[in-house]
Design an enzyme around this catalytic site. Sequence first.
Site: not given
Length: 401
Positions: A116-117, A119, A123, A359-360
């Site tokens: 959970a990274l 928001e 992002g 993931e980027g």
Amino acid sequence: MPEFSLDPAHVDWCASLRALAADRLRPLAEKGEPGRVNRPLIAALGELGLLERLFSSGALELCLLRESLASACTEAETALALQGLGAHPVASAGTPAQRARWLPEVVAGRAVAAFALSEPDAGSDAAALALDAAPDGAGSGAGGGWRLTGEKRWISNAPEADFYTVFARTTPGAGARGVTAFLVPADRPGLTGSPLDMLSPHAIGALAFDGVPVGPEDVLGEPDRGFKVAMDTLNLFRPSVGAFAVGMAQAALDAALAHTAGRPAFGGVLADLQAVAHQVAEMATRTEAARLLVYAAAAAYDSGAPDVPRRSAMAKLLATETAQYVVDAAVQLHGARALQRGHLLEHLYREVRAPRIYEGATEVQRSIIAKELYRQHGAAARQTPPHATPTPALDDEEARA
């Protein structure tokens, strides 16, 4: 192992994984409900020992595992990868008690993990996250705990996961250096979630934190050093996202080869047309180039090379963009039949878009690559003779964001 080739043992292992995915895992995947966590599929991954490999293998074997599963059953690959993404911070930065409580359950396929990274307003710029971790009561944050307040969004496996690796701001205004990673069980008071209706076939949701209590025993790593936990996880998983993309590209390429070799057209088959044959050759070349870059990035991670962030970003960038190209080209070669619900390429066409964002995003990977290149240039300039003009070095954590 040679960096640009696989030994016979790895080749045989990949073949067995593809067969396993097709025979044992795809039937379970087909019974799953889109947008929901497929717990029988995760349990099967545990029973087959594949989840254990997430924590006992190096980056290269993780890439081979993800590529092989993706070429035969993308749902199985995604279920496995999300377990690794959510639980890797526990394995790498967790306390003995945290690891003992959760890792056996994850490995067995009984507990579902989530990372959970992201928001609503944080992002790609992960250092800007705003989930607030306020000191709980009279005690200091480090000694007395915190209360989490805010929202996470676009979280895979939410809201159905059993625990979340949550990144929250413990020091306002400190950027990347003010973030702490917490292990938060799903039944913690004040934590609620809701599903999001997304293009992706797996569960993605939003989490709401209404004063969720966490204590020192829930911290992963050290307070205010959670950004490092996040980046260490992403540096490992970015090349394997590339491997997932390569697996999808290979599946699309195989479908294109079979279709063009047998489809009657203009007195022969499609493959007889130079335009078609050259298109397939381009698809194959790009897929192989992406595969080699992924393997090289994984080998760099396993050897502890200093340029892992750059290599990981390059691998994810090239592989995900290549997969998008190859799947789209395969759809074009198949024509309308590839757009019919249930066709392999229709499925891949929906699956292939998201890895260019999560993931980027592609643009973030380019920024990471550029920052790492200029960091190296700056380091080299500082070693030049006094008359040369050095280039300032970038902040260490900013360059890895």
